[in-house]
Design a protein around this motif. Structure first.
Motif, PDB file in Angstrom:
ATOM      1  N   UNK A  43       0.800  -1.221   0.000  1.00  8.78           N
ATOM      2  CA  UNK A  43       0.000   0.000   0.000  1.00  8.78           C
ATOM      3  C   UNK A  43       0.833   1.272   0.000  1.00  8.78           C
ATOM      4  N   UNK A  44       2.095   1.167   0.337  1.00  8.04           N
ATOM      5  CA  UNK A  44       2.946   2.353   0.343  1.00  8.04           C
ATOM      6  C   UNK A  44       3.018   3.031  -1.010  1.00  8.04           C
ATOM      7  N   UNK A  45       2.859   2.256  -2.081  1.00  5.43           N
ATOM      8  CA  UNK A  45       2.866   2.832  -3.435  1.00  5.43           C
ATOM      9  C   UNK A  45       1.730   3.827  -3.578  1.00  5.43           C
ATOM     10  N   UNK A  46       0.526   3.425  -3.169  1.00  8.10           N
ATOM     11  CA  UNK A  46      -0.632   4.323  -3.284  1.00  8.10           C
ATOM     12  C   UNK A  46      -0.525   5.510  -2.340  1.00  8.10           C
ATOM     13  N   UNK A  47       0.004   5.296  -1.152  1.00  2.72           N
ATOM     14  CA  UNK A  47       0.167   6.411  -0.208  1.00  2.72           C
ATOM     15  C   UNK A  47       1.142   7.438  -0.787  1.00  2.72           C
ATOM     16  N   UNK A  48       2.240   6.975  -1.346  1.00  2.00           N
ATOM     17  CA  UNK A  48       3.197   7.889  -1.969  1.00  2.00           C
ATOM     18  C   UNK A  48       2.572   8.652  -3.127  1.00  2.00           C
ATOM     19  N   UNK A  49       1.759   7.970  -3.917  1.00  2.00           N
ATOM     20  CA  UNK A  49       1.127   8.634  -5.057  1.00  2.00           C
ATOM     21  C   UNK A  49       0.168   9.715  -4.600  1.00  2.00           C
ATOM     22  N   UNK A  50      -0.621   9.413  -3.566  1.00  2.00           N
ATOM     23  CA  UNK A  50      -1.563  10.411  -3.056  1.00  2.00           C
ATOM     24  C   UNK A  50      -0.825  11.622  -2.487  1.00  2.00           C
ATOM     25  N   UNK A  51       0.224  11.364  -1.713  1.00  2.00           N
ATOM     26  CA  UNK A  51       1.009  12.467  -1.151  1.00  2.00           C
ATOM     27  C   UNK A  51       1.645  13.311  -2.256  1.00  2.00           C
ATOM     28  N   UNK A  52       2.237  12.641  -3.236  1.00  2.00           N
ATOM     29  CA  UNK A  52       2.927  13.359  -4.307  1.00  2.00           C
ATOM     30  C   UNK A  52       1.964  14.230  -5.099  1.00  2.00           C
ATOM     31  N   UNK A  53       0.771  13.725  -5.384  1.00  2.00           N
ATOM     32  CA  UNK A  53      -0.207  14.512  -6.144  1.00  2.00           C
ATOM     33  C   UNK A  53      -0.642  15.739  -5.351  1.00  2.00           C
ATOM     34  N   UNK A  54      -0.942  15.567  -4.081  1.00  2.00           N
ATOM     35  CA  UNK A  54      -1.350  16.713  -3.251  1.00  2.00           C
ATOM     36  C   UNK A  54      -0.234  17.749  -3.178  1.00  2.00           C
ATOM     37  N   UNK A  55       0.984  17.294  -2.895  1.00  2.00           N
ATOM     38  CA  UNK A  55       2.120  18.228  -2.798  1.00  2.00           C
ATOM     39  C   UNK A  55       2.352  18.948  -4.126  1.00  2.00           C
ATOM     40  N   UNK A  56       2.237  18.233  -5.238  1.00  2.00           N
ATOM     41  CA  UNK A  56       2.515  18.827  -6.547  1.00  2.00           C
ATOM     42  C   UNK A  56       1.469  19.876  -6.907  1.00  2.00           C
ATOM     43  N   UNK A  57       0.205  19.569  -6.685  1.00  2.00           N
ATOM     44  CA  UNK A  57      -0.857  20.518  -7.024  1.00  2.00           C
ATOM     45  C   UNK A  57      -0.763  21.769  -6.161  1.00  2.00           C
ATOM     46  N   UNK A  58      -0.524  21.597  -4.867  1.00  2.00           N
ATOM     47  CA  UNK A  58      -0.393  22.752  -3.975  1.00  2.00           C
ATOM     48  C   UNK A  58       0.824  23.591  -4.367  1.00  2.00           C
ATOM     49  N   UNK A  59       1.956  22.936  -4.654  1.00  2.00           N
ATOM     50  CA  UNK A  59       3.159  23.665  -5.054  1.00  2.00           C
ATOM     51  C   UNK A  59       2.928  24.435  -6.344  1.00  2.00           C
ATOM     52  N   UNK A  60       2.273  23.804  -7.308  1.00  2.00           N
ATOM     53  CA  UNK A  60       1.984  24.469  -8.581  1.00  2.00           C
ATOM     54  C   UNK A  60       1.096  25.694  -8.362  1.00  2.00           C
ATOM     55  N   UNK A  61       0.073  25.553  -7.538  1.00  2.00           N
ATOM     56  CA  UNK A  61      -0.844  26.667  -7.278  1.00  2.00           C
ATOM     57  C   UNK A  61      -0.129  27.817  -6.568  1.00  2.00           C
ATOM     58  N   UNK A  62       0.695  27.503  -5.595  1.00  2.00           N
ATOM     59  CA  UNK A  62       1.399  28.551  -4.852  1.00  2.00           C
ATOM     60  C   UNK A  62       2.379  29.308  -5.742  1.00  2.00           C
ATOM     61  N   UNK A  63       3.089  28.565  -6.602  1.00  2.00           N
ATOM     62  CA  UNK A  63       4.036  29.227  -7.501  1.00  2.00           C
ATOM     63  C   UNK A  63       3.298  30.153  -8.461  1.00  2.00           C
ATOM     64  N   UNK A  64       2.169  29.712  -8.975  1.00  2.00           N
ATOM     65  CA  UNK A  64       1.411  30.559  -9.893  1.00  2.00           C
ATOM     66  C   UNK A  64       0.904  31.819  -9.193  1.00  2.00           C
ATOM     67  N   UNK A  65       0.517  31.687  -7.938  1.00  2.00           N
ATOM     68  CA  UNK A  65       0.078  32.870  -7.170  1.00  2.00           C
ATOM     69  C   UNK A  65       1.243  33.832  -6.976  1.00  2.00           C
ATOM     70  N   UNK A  66       2.420  33.305  -6.666  1.00  2.00           N
ATOM     71  CA  UNK A  66       3.600  34.146  -6.489  1.00  2.00           C
ATOM     72  C   UNK A  66       3.952  34.857  -7.798  1.00  2.00           C
ATOM     73  N   UNK A  67       3.768  34.186  -8.908  1.00  2.00           N
ATOM     74  CA  UNK A  67       4.059  34.778 -10.211  1.00  2.00           C
ATOM     75  C   UNK A  67       2.958  35.725 -10.681  1.00  2.00           C
ATOM     76  N   UNK A  68       1.895  35.841  -9.910  1.00  2.00           N
ATOM     77  CA  UNK A  68       0.804  36.737 -10.270  1.00  2.00           C
ATOM     78  C   UNK A  68      -0.049  36.232 -11.413  1.00  2.00           C
ATOM     79  N   UNK A  69      -0.133  34.913 -11.546  1.00  7.42           N
ATOM     80  CA  UNK A  69      -0.918  34.310 -12.616  1.00  7.42           C
ATOM     81  C   UNK A  69      -2.006  33.424 -12.018  1.00  7.42           C
ATOM     82  N   UNK A  70      -3.093  33.205 -12.758  1.00  6.14           N
ATOM     83  CA  UNK A  70      -4.157  32.343 -12.227  1.00  6.14           C
ATOM     84  C   UNK A  70      -3.681  30.911 -12.055  1.00  6.14           C
TER      85      UNK A  70
END
Length: 354
Positions: A43-70
């Protein structure tokens, strides 16, 4: 003539595949191989995938906000999700959550967004994030669970982890009280093969020494490679990728392995072992085919894929990393612009130079 209601008038050119459609197809193609990884490695495979997706989406959103883009358009193309999934499939199912966070931040913030976002990154973000962790935390990123194969578990006194055990290990670093690391971890087939060859054992002796070895490669790993191959063929069928890179990639790896195996079959593994015992199939269809960091000309894609395969064999055989797919892809990412430059197709109407 006026178009009838409900019909689209000319021009009738086919619509170019959108980024979100392509990324969703990649996610769908990853399902068979992912299920095989979960079946054999827990099950660690699925846990890693869920964590990675959440971290990636949040990181992408925060960077776009910092860059002043939607943020929504960047998230909605699913490119961050695909990066997260590919990254999560390459890391061990025991990796601590904070290392997954570090790897994803490096992949999304440094490798992707620092260069301008999707379409501008010169390196494959998922592989760059993985290599960042592999170099910085080599022990944690090379500690794999044994495949859930009864004969192997019984012969080496190994155990598998439940969902709760996997979650506890990832989030707290604590193993079940009755187990030690020796009972829940095992070397990968490529690592095992490399270590025993360095100790002077022959291929026949290595295969006879452990139930780890199946018909072609490591047990469990063979099936994972097969199901990722099925996903890769699905992407070819859906025209998400073209055949040049994966075919040249696998041909380069197997040809290099075949040459040395034919010269000395007791000192060098057979080509099929290289194909099914590591991340070669995943790399050929899902990683090397990244449309941004790979070559774009047809001849260039053949050269690019072939050189990745050969480089993998060189690093696996004489380098310090048993798998080497990530390193090889990143090295050829650097060379992709030059390869494209020298493999441009002839312009229509232009004479060939003498």
């Amino acid at each position: 003539m006026q178009a009838r209601a409900g019909f689209i008038s000319s021009p009738h050119a086919a619509r170019v595949n959108s980024v979100d459609w392509v990324m969703l197809q990649v996610c769908l193609a990853l399902v068979p191989g992912t299920l095989a990884l979960v079946w054999f490695f827990g099950w660690g495979v699925l846990i890693n995938m869920a964590l990675a997706v959440v971290f990636a989406v949040v990181a992408e959103a925060l960077v776009m906000k910092v860059r002043g883009r939607p943020a929504l358009p960047a998230i909605a193309d699913y490119s961050a999700v695909v990066t997260a999934l590919l990254f999560a499939l390459t890391i061990p199912p025991t990796l601590p959550w904070w290392l997954t966070l570090l790897g994803i931040l490096f992949a999304i913030v440094i490798v992707k967004q620092l260069y301008g976002g999707i379409g501008y990154n010169p390196f494959n973000p998922a592989m760059a994030g993985y290599v960042f962790l592999l170099i910085s935390y080599p022990v944690a990123t090379t500690t794999w669970l044994p495949p859930d194969v009864p004969a192997l578990l019984a012969a080496q006194d190994l155990v598998t982890l439940s969902f709760m055990d996997s979650a506890r290990l990832i989030f707290t670093g604590a193993l079940p009280a009755e187990h030690t690391w020796d009972a829940v971890s095992a070397a990968t087939p490529l690592d095992e093969m490399r270590t025993l060859l360095d100790q002077g054992m022959t291929m026949d002796e290595i295969r006879a020494s452990s139930p780890l070895w199946g018909l072609f490669g490591g047990r469990g790993w063979e099936w994972v490679a097969f199901w990722f191959l099925l996903g890769g063929l699905y992407m070819l069928w859906r025209k998400v990728i073209t055949w040049q890179i994966p075919v040249a990639f696998l041909a380069g790896l197997m040809l290099a392995a075949a040459v040395f195996w034919l010269l000395d079959p007791q000192s060098y593994p057979a080509p099929m072992l290289h194909l099914v015992s590591g991340a070669a199939v995943l790399g050929a269809f899902f990683i090397a085919t990244d449309p941004v960091s790979a070559c774009t000309t047809k001849r260039g894609q053949l050269v690019y894929g072939f050189l990745i395969g050969v480089t993998i064999y060189v690093i696996r055989t004489w380098g310090g990393y048993p798998d080497a797919v990530a390193f090889s892809v990143l090295l050829l990412n650097i060379a992709a612009p030059m390869i494209d430059h020298y493999t441009q197709p002839r312009v229509f109407g232009q004479k060939r130079s003498a």
